[in-house]
Design an enzyme around this catalytic site. Structure first.
Site, short mmCIF file in Angstrom:
data_model
loop_
_atom_site.label_atom_id
_atom_site.label_comp_id
_atom_site.label_asym_id
_atom_site.label_seq_id
_atom_site.Cartn_x
_atom_site.Cartn_y
_atom_site.Cartn_z
N SER A 424 -14.21 87.55 59.39
CA SER A 424 -14.76 86.20 59.51
C SER A 424 -13.65 85.17 59.58
O SER A 424 -12.82 85.18 60.49
CB SER A 424 -15.73 85.95 58.35
N ASP A 691 -24.91 88.58 65.04
CA ASP A 691 -24.10 87.57 64.36
C ASP A 691 -24.07 86.29 65.20
O ASP A 691 -23.83 86.34 66.41
CB ASP A 691 -22.68 88.11 64.19
N HIS A 721 -23.67 89.39 59.63
CA HIS A 721 -22.31 88.93 59.40
C HIS A 721 -21.93 89.25 57.95
O HIS A 721 -22.70 89.05 57.03
CB HIS A 721 -22.26 87.41 59.63
#
Length: 764
Positions: A424, A691, A721
């Protein structure tokens, strides 16, 4: 089953059920069931052509034929999941509607919730069609200046979202992960009730646990409260909620289930400048300065994790850097023999939206990595926004990376192969650290493994961003607030000053009293909710004769006298209702004015707006309210007669953001010039098909491949995610985490002769 066959089967079942319940007399329950099946038929027939058009061109946006993934495909897949659930439920109703055991109330509530979700998905499909029409060929992010993003913002932020956080929560994900998402959502709304009470983290968590009964029992209430929280609470709330895993009790429980390692030490790197050899000429050096942005020089925290104790890891020099994490138990195991230095090293950068978490919350899967890979791992605890906005985190990660390259011997490695890995926000920092290393002329890593990275922090519409409407982990407003904090748009919250004034004993006394109060209230609330639900189930008539104090979202919509589905309900303000605000004075006007969207400060970067669309904020708002309504009228968004459901929470506070910092390539690496991207090492991306940041990965991989850079993209299905933190949850997350490990192993042990990316420093 193909899309058309699925739609036709659903329409046939809906018509059959509609005819059956229409002939059951004038009762309210039969009328609502007939109406909901009529709505399912209407929305399914309208949705199928839109999905077909998206699917027919989706392949044009894939990385290659072997990697069929992009936001358009994800939207179609999500809609298919909703249609499949409605098909299954419609078959169940058709088979059991005459049975005395048929749970009418439960099935009606579930059908209403999924009808609301199907309606919103149809709206998203139309939005995606508009993106398809105005985007450049092969581009997933909108890059024009026609003002379409303003139109998206005006419509998108008012769409109803609560239906996706109640009964339909996580319907698009693998079934094994849905109970976890439900637990998270219940915890979130319960935590939101106790936020800002000046309670400590453990007290808030305990209080939330005992006052969450009604949210577990009532999905509609949970969905409405979830929607309120994501639209109204600031980044400090999300920072506090995501940091629950940092609480000592919870982190200890997580570590009990993780692999056992010989070394897990928190190190504090002193802010001292040092020299690094240049890759082009190792005889020359460059000075690596300590981080300076915003707060001046300061130490950088890193965590060293190693499955085996290796040479250098117990040296006095490294021990002098160890930072205490509290009392440790007596070590009863015999001192192990030192293993030789590993030829490889993994430098890890954690995720958390740039605002939350540390290496401690990511330690469980890092320990597994250390065991499976057999190499030391150095995880960087960079400073978090909003207290330390860009570029502080980048400076600290770059400094720690360079320190690791220079002092790899202390970490138990010879440094022959170095991999940067992150998830991320950490994936974003992996790319930017490597770009900065190339700019300095020092050694870049031998490869990068980025899991679901954020590569485009600039506001721009994309099909995968539309998934944030229903994503319980990455709602649009949360994405906006995190990026705003990282960009420096959020001011530090000083609300904890009263806590500091109370002192430790004062906090303990106060939190104890609050905890007992919440236990009492929570038990009472849970019992009342349970008795109310039991009483409701025991009634022969499903619709109470008196108006209850609070109706569910679906009941409020269907109980309106106008039409079978209550289309005029104030719970779901339609676009048509909002456009008639001049005729109805009590309906708020929908515009991008300062009164609607809040003050014009750079405090909320939104993901549907580009800075080019608002060079001057005042001019942009005036221009949007006049010219854009003519070119992209609100009514032109959808076919005649279709009105998506609107939120009762009002517009999200997302003013236009014009700061150029979000276009900085060290913040949005997707926007970096070709010359910078060509300096990156081989990149391996592991993305999630569902996502909201999927398009970041696809477009970044396409960009690198167009430049001839080595890049691979692997897309895992049906996972949200952040799956790395859920690696121990189910088989699907374990397989996805294993894929990340496989990519790291490929970097550290490439096929054929391995050559270091640059000169290695002799082990220290």
């Amino acid at each position: 089953m193909d899309l058309r066959t699925m739609t036709q089967s659903l329409v046939t079942l809906a018509e059959d059920n509609m005819a059956f319940f229409s002939g059951q007399g004038p009762g309210e329950t039969a009328r609502r069931l007939s109406g909901v099946f009529a709505g399912i038929r209407e929305q399914a027939l309208g949705l199928e052509p839109a999905l077909g058009r998206l699917l027919s061109v989706a392949h044009l946006f894939d990385l290659d034929a072997e990697t069929p993934a992009n936001g358009y495909r994800s939207l179609v897949h999500t809609a298919r999941c909703c249609l499949a659930h409605l098909l299954h439920k419609s078959r169940y109703v058709a088979s059991n509607r005459r049975s005395i055991f048929f749970r009418t109330s439960h099935n009606l509530a579930e059908l209403e919730a999924y009808l609301a979700a199907l309606t919103q998905l149809r709206a998203l499909a139309y939005y995606a069609q508009r993106l398809l029409a105005i985007n450049r060929p092969g581009k997933l992010f909108f890059e024009g200046d026609e003002g379409i993003t303003a139109d998206f913002l005006r419509e998108y932020v008012t769409l109803h979202k609560g239906c996706f956080y109640g009964r339909c929560l996580g319907f698009q994900f693998t079934p094994a992960i849905r109970p976890f998402l439900q637990t998270i959502s219940i915890g979130l709304v319960s935590f939101g009730e106790h936020y800002k009470r000046n309670e400590t983290g453990l007290s808030v968590t305990a209080s939330s646990l005992f006052t969450s009964g009604r949210f577990a029992i009532d999905p509609e209430l949970r969905g409405a409260e979830f929607e309120r929280i994501i639209q109204n609470l600031d980044v400090h709330f999300w920072k506090a909620f995501w940091n629950i895993t940092e609480i000592e009790v919870l982190s200890s429980l997580a570590n009990m289930a993780s692999a056992t390692v010989r070394v897990s030490r928190l190190l504090s790197l002193p802010p001292k400048a040092f020299e690094m050899p240049l890759t082009a000429d190792p005889k020359l050096t460059v000075t690596i300065s300590p981080p300076l942005a915003h707060t001046g020089p300061g130490p950088v925290l890193v965590r060293l994790i190693s499955y085996d104790l290796r040479e250098g890891q117990d040296s006095e020099e490294l021990s002098s850097l160890v930072r205490s994490e509290g009392p440790r138990g007596l070590e009863l195991r015999p001192r192990p023999q030192q293993a030789p230095r590993s030829r490889s090293l993994v430098v890890h950068i954690h995720g958390g939206g740039f605002v939350a978490q540390t290496s401690k919350s990511h330690e469980p899967y890092l320990k597994s990595w250390a065991q499976e890979l057999g190499v030391p791992i150095l995880s960087i605890d960079y400073s978090l926004a909003p207290e330390a906005p860009f570029p502080r985190a980048l400076e600290e990660c770059f400094y720690a990376y360079c320190w690791a390259v220079k002092h790899c011997g202390l970490l138990g490695s010879t440094g022959e192969r170095i991999c940067l890995a992150g998830d991320s926000a950490g994936g974003n920092l992996c790319f930017t650290v490597s770009l900065r290393a190339a700019a300095y002329g020092v050694r870049v890593p031998d490869g990068i493994m980025a899991a679901y990275p954020a590569t485009m922090l600039q506001s721009a519409a994309s099909p995968s961003r539309l998934l944030s409407l229903m994503d319980p982990l990455l709602p649009l407003s949360v994405l906006s607030k995190c990026v705003s904090a990282y960009a420096g748009g959020e001011m530090e919250d000083h609300s904890d000053s009263d806590q500091k004034a109370l002192g430790m004993m004062g906090l303990v006394r106060r939190d104890t009293a609050l905890l007992f109060r919440d236990l009492r209230l929570g038990a009472s609330s849970w019992l009342n909710s349970f008795l109310e639900l039991s009483g409701h189930k025991s009634r022969p008539n499903l619709v109470p004769t008196e108006e209850p104090m609070r109706r569910s979202v679906s009941e409020a919509a269907l109980a309106q006298p106008e039409g079978p589905l209550g289309t005029d309900s104030l719970k779901y303000l339609t676009l048509h209702d909002l456009s008639l605000s001049s005729e109805t004075q009590d309906t708020p006007e929908l515009s991008l004015s300062a009164e609607t969207l809040g003050p014009t400060t750079p405090s909320a970067v939104n993901f549907l707006f580009r800075p080019e669309d608002a060079p001057e904020e005042a001019e942009a708002r005036d221009d949007i309210s006049t010219k854009e309504e003519k070119v992209y009228s609100v009514r032109a968004a959808f076919p005649e007669g279709f009105h998506p459901r609107r939120s009762s929470q009002g517009a999200i506070q997302m003013p236009l953001y014009s700061a150029p910092i979000v276009k900085n390539p060290f913040m949005s690496p997707l926007l970096a010039p070709d010359s910078m991207l060509q300096t990156l090492p081989p990149v391996h991306i592991v993305a999630c098909a569902l996502d909201p940041m999927l398009d970041d990965s696809v477009m970044f991989a396409r960009r690198l491949r167009s430049l001839g850079q080595p890049v691979t993209l692997h897309v895992v299905e049906d996972l949200p995610h952040g799956f790395l933190s859920l690696a121990a949850l189910c088989r699907e997350t374990r397989q996805a985490a294993a894929l990340c490990v496989d990519r790291i192993r490929f970097i550290l042990n490439p096929p054929g002769p391995a050559t270091p990316a640059g000169p290695t420093t002799p082990p220290v």
